[in-house]
Scaffold this motif. Structure first.
Motif, PDB file in Angstrom:
ATOM      1  N   TYR A   1       8.532   6.018  10.684  1.00 27.45           N
ATOM      2  CA  TYR A   1       8.164   6.370   9.312  1.00 27.45           C
ATOM      3  C   TYR A   1       6.650   6.501   9.173  1.00 27.45           C
ATOM      4  CZ  TYR A   1       8.508   6.626   4.250  1.00 27.45           C
ATOM      5  OH  TYR A   1       8.435   7.061   2.938  1.00 27.45           O
ATOM      6  N   ARG A   2       5.924   5.660   9.905  1.00 26.83           N
ATOM      7  CA  ARG A   2       4.452   5.705   9.850  1.00 26.83           C
ATOM      8  C   ARG A   2       3.896   6.892  10.637  1.00 26.83           C
ATOM      9  NH1 ARG A   2       3.771   1.483  12.307  1.00 26.83           N
ATOM     10  NH2 ARG A   2       2.968   2.176  14.308  1.00 26.83           N
ATOM     11  N   LEU A   3       4.334   7.065  11.876  1.00 30.87           N
ATOM     12  CA  LEU A   3       3.713   8.049  12.761  1.00 30.87           C
ATOM     13  C   LEU A   3       4.257   9.464  12.577  1.00 30.87           C
ATOM     14  CD1 LEU A   3       3.542   5.969  16.061  1.00 30.87           C
ATOM     15  CD2 LEU A   3       1.711   6.383  14.408  1.00 30.87           C
ATOM     16  N   ILE A   4       5.546   9.585  12.301  1.00 32.28           N
ATOM     17  CA  ILE A   4       6.145  10.913  12.175  1.00 32.28           C
ATOM     18  C   ILE A   4       6.135  11.398  10.730  1.00 32.28           C
ATOM     19  CG2 ILE A   4       8.246  12.270  12.523  1.00 32.28           C
ATOM     20  CD1 ILE A   4       8.964  10.346  14.808  1.00 32.28           C
ATOM     21  N   PHE A   5       6.449  10.502   9.797  1.00 27.84           N
ATOM     22  CA  PHE A   5       6.591  10.912   8.406  1.00 27.84           C
ATOM     23  C   PHE A   5       5.418  10.475   7.528  1.00 27.84           C
ATOM     24  CE2 PHE A   5      10.901  10.242  10.164  1.00 27.84           C
ATOM     25  CZ  PHE A   5      11.264  11.572  10.244  1.00 27.84           C
ATOM     26  N   GLY A   6       4.428   9.813   8.125  1.00 30.80           N
ATOM     27  CA  GLY A   6       3.178   9.542   7.426  1.00 30.80           C
ATOM     28  C   GLY A   6       3.238   8.537   6.303  1.00 30.80           C
ATOM     29  N   ASN A   7       4.222   7.611   6.349  1.00 32.10           N
ATOM     30  CA  ASN A   7       4.361   6.636   5.257  1.00 32.10           C
ATOM     31  C   ASN A   7       4.343   7.353   3.902  1.00 32.10           C
ATOM     32  OD1 ASN A   7       4.670   4.355   6.831  1.00 32.10           O
ATOM     33  ND2 ASN A   7       2.522   3.756   6.739  1.00 32.10           N
ATOM     34  N   ALA A   8       5.252   8.303   3.752  1.00 29.37           N
ATOM     35  CA  ALA A   8       5.218   9.216   2.607  1.00 29.37           C
ATOM     36  C   ALA A   8       5.292   8.513   1.257  1.00 29.37           C
ATOM     37  CB  ALA A   8       6.373  10.223   2.729  1.00 29.37           C
ATOM     38  N   VAL A   9       6.181   7.528   1.112  1.00 30.67           N
ATOM     39  CA  VAL A   9       6.344   6.879  -0.189  1.00 30.67           C
ATOM     40  C   VAL A   9       5.101   6.107  -0.619  1.00 30.67           C
ATOM     41  CG1 VAL A   9       7.558   4.999  -1.353  1.00 30.67           C
ATOM     42  CG2 VAL A   9       8.851   6.856  -0.316  1.00 30.67           C
ATOM     43  N   PRO A  10       4.561   5.198   0.210  1.00 32.60           N
ATOM     44  CA  PRO A  10       3.359   4.485  -0.253  1.00 32.60           C
ATOM     45  C   PRO A  10       2.164   5.409  -0.458  1.00 32.60           C
ATOM     46  CG  PRO A  10       3.800   3.971   2.038  1.00 32.60           C
ATOM     47  CD  PRO A  10       5.016   4.692   1.516  1.00 32.60           C
ATOM     48  N   LYS A  11       2.057   6.462   0.330  1.00 29.88           N
ATOM     49  CA  LYS A  11       0.962   7.406   0.116  1.00 29.88           C
ATOM     50  C   LYS A  11       1.085   8.084  -1.241  1.00 29.88           C
ATOM     51  CE  LYS A  11      -0.675   8.639   4.723  1.00 29.88           C
ATOM     52  NZ  LYS A  11      -0.808   9.735   5.718  1.00 29.88           N
ATOM     53  N   ALA A  12       2.299   8.479  -1.594  1.00 27.67           N
ATOM     54  CA  ALA A  12       2.493   9.184  -2.858  1.00 27.67           C
ATOM     55  C   ALA A  12       2.398   8.250  -4.061  1.00 27.67           C
ATOM     56  CB  ALA A  12       3.843   9.892  -2.850  1.00 27.67           C
ATOM     57  N   LEU A  13       3.070   7.100  -3.985  1.00 29.39           N
ATOM     58  CA  LEU A  13       3.199   6.240  -5.155  1.00 29.39           C
ATOM     59  C   LEU A  13       2.032   5.276  -5.323  1.00 29.39           C
ATOM     60  CD1 LEU A  13       4.987   5.523  -7.542  1.00 29.39           C
ATOM     61  CD2 LEU A  13       6.292   4.000  -6.047  1.00 29.39           C
ATOM     62  N   LEU A  14       1.595   4.661  -4.228  1.00 32.47           N
ATOM     63  CA  LEU A  14       0.527   3.668  -4.324  1.00 32.47           C
ATOM     64  C   LEU A  14      -0.858   4.283  -4.171  1.00 32.47           C
ATOM     65  CD1 LEU A  14       2.108   0.649  -2.422  1.00 32.47           C
ATOM     66  CD2 LEU A  14       1.882   0.991  -4.882  1.00 32.47           C
ATOM     67  N   ARG A  15      -1.063   5.054  -3.100  1.00 32.15           N
ATOM     68  CA  ARG A  15      -2.365   5.675  -2.891  1.00 32.15           C
ATOM     69  C   ARG A  15      -2.554   6.881  -3.801  1.00 32.15           C
ATOM     70  NH1 ARG A  15      -3.961   7.020   3.189  1.00 32.15           N
ATOM     71  NH2 ARG A  15      -3.226   4.856   3.353  1.00 32.15           N
ATOM     72  N   GLY A  16      -1.449   7.511  -4.164  1.00 35.21           N
ATOM     73  CA  GLY A  16      -1.512   8.649  -5.063  1.00 35.21           C
ATOM     74  C   GLY A  16      -1.517   8.204  -6.510  1.00 35.21           C
TER      75      GLY A  16
END
Length: 205
Positions: A149-164
């Motif tokens: 999830y981290r390396l292939i999909f880029g931690n998509a949920v925390p990037k979008a919801l928390l960092r975004g």
């Protein structure tokens, strides 16, 4: 502390449902006040419709007109967000993203004129109306390995919801509790996770 839990999972026998029970227990033990939004039981409509997009366009300069267009349920959710001191999101990760109702909640309630506005700097200068909010915790379950999830999909949920979303509107205290490979984990591991979540909820500050 007043804790708003936003929950999205349709199956009452899910591991997310077990997590919710531990959240209840931990918050009660810590003397916190729980306010639960269960999006599935509420049958929340996640779709952004024409009137919602018109409200979005109005939100920056005419928040009253924007509020008149959105659903009454959205306004009620907005009021509960404004009263919260900490928000806890609980949902499964499906196809690397959040379920539709959770995404729709973010789209329709974390909304200009309702829960945030803009500074004089323009669209890059957002300001939260959730003045009581001290932090946000996101708890997710998935069957994908954490490394994938981290390396292939880029931690998509925390990037979008928390960092975004929440970083953009200025929330500094943001945490992600990621439970991976859930189906293949032992009963002991799942119980240990539940105990950890109960402890973290009890100690929320």
């Amino acid at each position: 502390m007043k804790i708003l839990v936003i929950f999205n999972h349709p199956y009452e026998g899910s591991y997310c449902a077990a997590i919710l029970e531990q959240i209840r227990t931990g918050l009660a033990a810590g003397g916190h006040e729980l306010d639960l939004i269960h999006l599935d039981r509420d049958d929340f409509d996640p779709v952004m419709r024409d009137k919602d997009l018109r409200a979005f366009a109005l939100g920056r300069n005419d928040p009253d007109a924007a509020a008149a267009l959105v659903d009454p349920e959205v306004l009620a959710y907005r009021d509960r967000l404004l009263a919260a001191e900490h928000i806890v999101f609980v949902f499964p990760i499906w196809w690397e993203l959040m379920p539709a109702r959770m995404k729709g909640f973010v789209d329709k309630v974390i909304f200009p004129g309702l829960t945030y506005g803009y500074t004089e700097k323009g669209r890059t200068g957002m300001v939260s109306y959730m003045e009581k909010l001290r932090g946000v915790t996101v708890i997710t379950t998935m069957n994908t390995p954490s490394w994938a999830y981290r390396l292939i999909f880029g931690n998509a949920v925390p990037k979008a919801l928390l960092r975004g979303t929440f970083w953009k509107i200025g929330v500094k205290n943001r945490r992600w509790i990621s439970l991976s490979n859930v189906k293949s984990r032992s009963l002991e591991k799942r119980r240990a996770w539940l105990a950890m979540i109960e402890d973290r909820m009890r100690k929320l500050k």
